[in-house]
Design a protein around this motif. Structure first.
Motif, PDB file in Angstrom:
ATOM      1  N   PHE A   4       0.863  -1.175   0.000  1.00  0.00           N
ATOM      2  CA  PHE A   4       0.000   0.000   0.000  1.00  0.00           C
ATOM      3  C   PHE A   4       0.900   1.226   0.000  1.00  0.00           C
ATOM      4  O   PHE A   4       1.797   1.343   0.811  1.00  0.00           O
ATOM      5  CB  PHE A   4      -0.911   0.033   1.239  1.00  0.00           C
ATOM      6  N   GLN A 188      -9.735   1.556   6.181  1.00  0.00           N
ATOM      7  CA  GLN A 188      -8.318   1.366   5.896  1.00  0.00           C
ATOM      8  C   GLN A 188      -7.514   2.643   5.687  1.00  0.00           C
ATOM      9  O   GLN A 188      -6.298   2.651   5.864  1.00  0.00           O
ATOM     10  CB  GLN A 188      -8.128   0.464   4.676  1.00  0.00           C
ATOM     11  N   THR A 189      -8.132   3.758   5.366  1.00  0.00           N
ATOM     12  CA  THR A 189      -7.384   4.976   5.045  1.00  0.00           C
ATOM     13  C   THR A 189      -7.137   5.832   6.289  1.00  0.00           C
ATOM     14  O   THR A 189      -8.062   6.147   7.031  1.00  0.00           O
ATOM     15  CB  THR A 189      -8.129   5.820   4.006  1.00  0.00           C
ATOM     16  N   GLU A 201      -0.659  10.001   3.854  1.00  0.00           N
ATOM     17  CA  GLU A 201      -1.891   9.216   3.736  1.00  0.00           C
ATOM     18  C   GLU A 201      -1.481   7.758   3.581  1.00  0.00           C
ATOM     19  O   GLU A 201      -0.659   7.425   2.726  1.00  0.00           O
ATOM     20  CB  GLU A 201      -2.723   9.663   2.537  1.00  0.00           C
ATOM     21  N   LYS A 203      -2.906   3.782   3.224  1.00  0.00           N
ATOM     22  CA  LYS A 203      -4.042   2.909   2.957  1.00  0.00           C
ATOM     23  C   LYS A 203      -3.674   1.497   3.413  1.00  0.00           C
ATOM     24  O   LYS A 203      -3.093   0.724   2.659  1.00  0.00           O
ATOM     25  CB  LYS A 203      -4.399   2.929   1.469  1.00  0.00           C
ATOM     26  N   GLN A 208      -4.345   1.256  10.356  1.00  0.00           N
ATOM     27  CA  GLN A 208      -5.410   2.096  10.914  1.00  0.00           C
ATOM     28  C   GLN A 208      -5.866   1.552  12.262  1.00  0.00           C
ATOM     29  O   GLN A 208      -5.996   2.298  13.242  1.00  0.00           O
ATOM     30  CB  GLN A 208      -6.599   2.183   9.964  1.00  0.00           C
TER      31      GLN A 208
END
Length: 232
Positions: A4, A188-189, A201, A203, A208
C-alpha cells in the motif's frame, strides 16, 4: 516493497482547504478542545478528551471527534464512518533522538558560558531551545515503538514501515501547542495532518486499527486517556 503506497500529498493545493481548528493550551498544560469541528463539510462532535502523562510530564493531549458520540471502543475502531483524533503537544520534553542530542549539546555549551559569566548568551540559548530540563526527556522514537508494540500484542511486522513513517512526523523539534490530526476514513485509510498541513496518507487496514488501538483499544497504552476519550 510496500503493498500500500504511502502518499505524500502536500503538493496538491486542494488539500490545503481543509481548515484545522486550533485547540488552546492553558497555563497548566491542559488543552481546551472545541466542542465540534468541521472536516470535509461535515461536523464532528467531541466525544471525549484527555492527557497522556508520563512521570511528571503531560506529553500530549488528545480529543476524539465523531459524527455521533459513542462509548463503545470496538464499534469506533471497526466503524466505516470517519473518526478524527486531534493530538496536541503539551511538553517540550517530548522530542526525537536528534533533537535531544542537539539540546544536550547546547546545555553543555551553556555550562561553559556559565563559567565565563556570559549570562545573556545563556538566557538566549535557553529561550531558543525552549527546554529547561535537558536530562528529563521522553524520546519519541522509543515511546511510539513501545506504544504500537504494547497496544497490538507485538503484531506489527506487516505494517512496521508505516510505523516508521508515523514516528518520523515527530522528528522536528516539538513545541507546546503543535497539533497533529489523524483522520480515519472507512476501514483502511489514515490521513495525518501536521500543524494543519497534510503530511501522509496510508491505505492499510491493519495500520489504521493499530493507531486506534493505541488510544482506545483493549490494550490501550493509557487507560485513563482511553476512558476520557470514550466519556462522551
Amino acid at each position: 516493497m510496500k503493498y500500500f503506497l504511502v502518499l505524500f500529498f502536500m503538493s496538491f493545493p486542494c488539500f490545503y482547504l481543509q481548515a484545522q481548528e486550533n485547540h488552546d493550551v492553558n497555563l497548566l498544560f491542559n488543552v481546551e478542545y472545541s466542542p465540534n469541528i468541521n472536516y470535509s463539510n461535515t461536523v464532528y462532535n467531541l466525544n471525549g478528551s484527555g492527557t497522556y502523562i508520563d512521570g511528571i510530564h503531560k506529553l500530549f493531549s488528545c480529543g476524539l471527534y465523531l459524527e455521533n458520540k459513542n462509548d463503545d471502543a470496538l464499534k469506533i475502531i471497526y466503524s466505516d464512518n470517519t473518526r478524527i483524533i486531534d493530538l496536541v503537544i503539551t511538553s517540550t520534553q517530548f522530542q526525537s533522538h536528534e533533537t535531544i542530542e542537539e539540546i544536550k549539546a547546547l546545555h553543555t555549551k551553556n555550562k561553559d558560558l556559565l563559567k565565563s559569566g556570559e549570562f545573556a548568551a545563556i538566557f538566549k540559548n535557553i529561550q531558543d531551545s525552549d527546554v529547561v530540563l535537558p536530562t528529563n526527556f521522553v524520546e519519541t522514537n522509543a515511546f511510539f515503538e513501545k506504544l504500537f508494540n504494547d497496544s497490538n500484542h507485538g503484531a506489527t511486522d506487516n505494517y512496521h514501515s508505516y510505523i516508521d513513517d508515523f514516528i518520523h512526523l515527530f522528528d522536528d523539534k516539538n513545541a507546546v501547542g503543535d497539533q497533529y490530526r489523524f483522520v480515519f476514513e472507512g476501514n483502511q485509510t489514515t490521513k495525518i495532518y501536521k500543524k494543519g498541513i497534510p503530511a501522509i496518507e496510508i491505505k492499510n487496514k491493519e495500520f489504521q486499527k493499530a493507531v486506534l488501538n493505541i488510544f482506545i483499544g483493549n490494550h490501550a497504552s493509557n487507560s485513563s486517556l482511553k476512558n476520557k476519550l470514550l466519556s462522551q
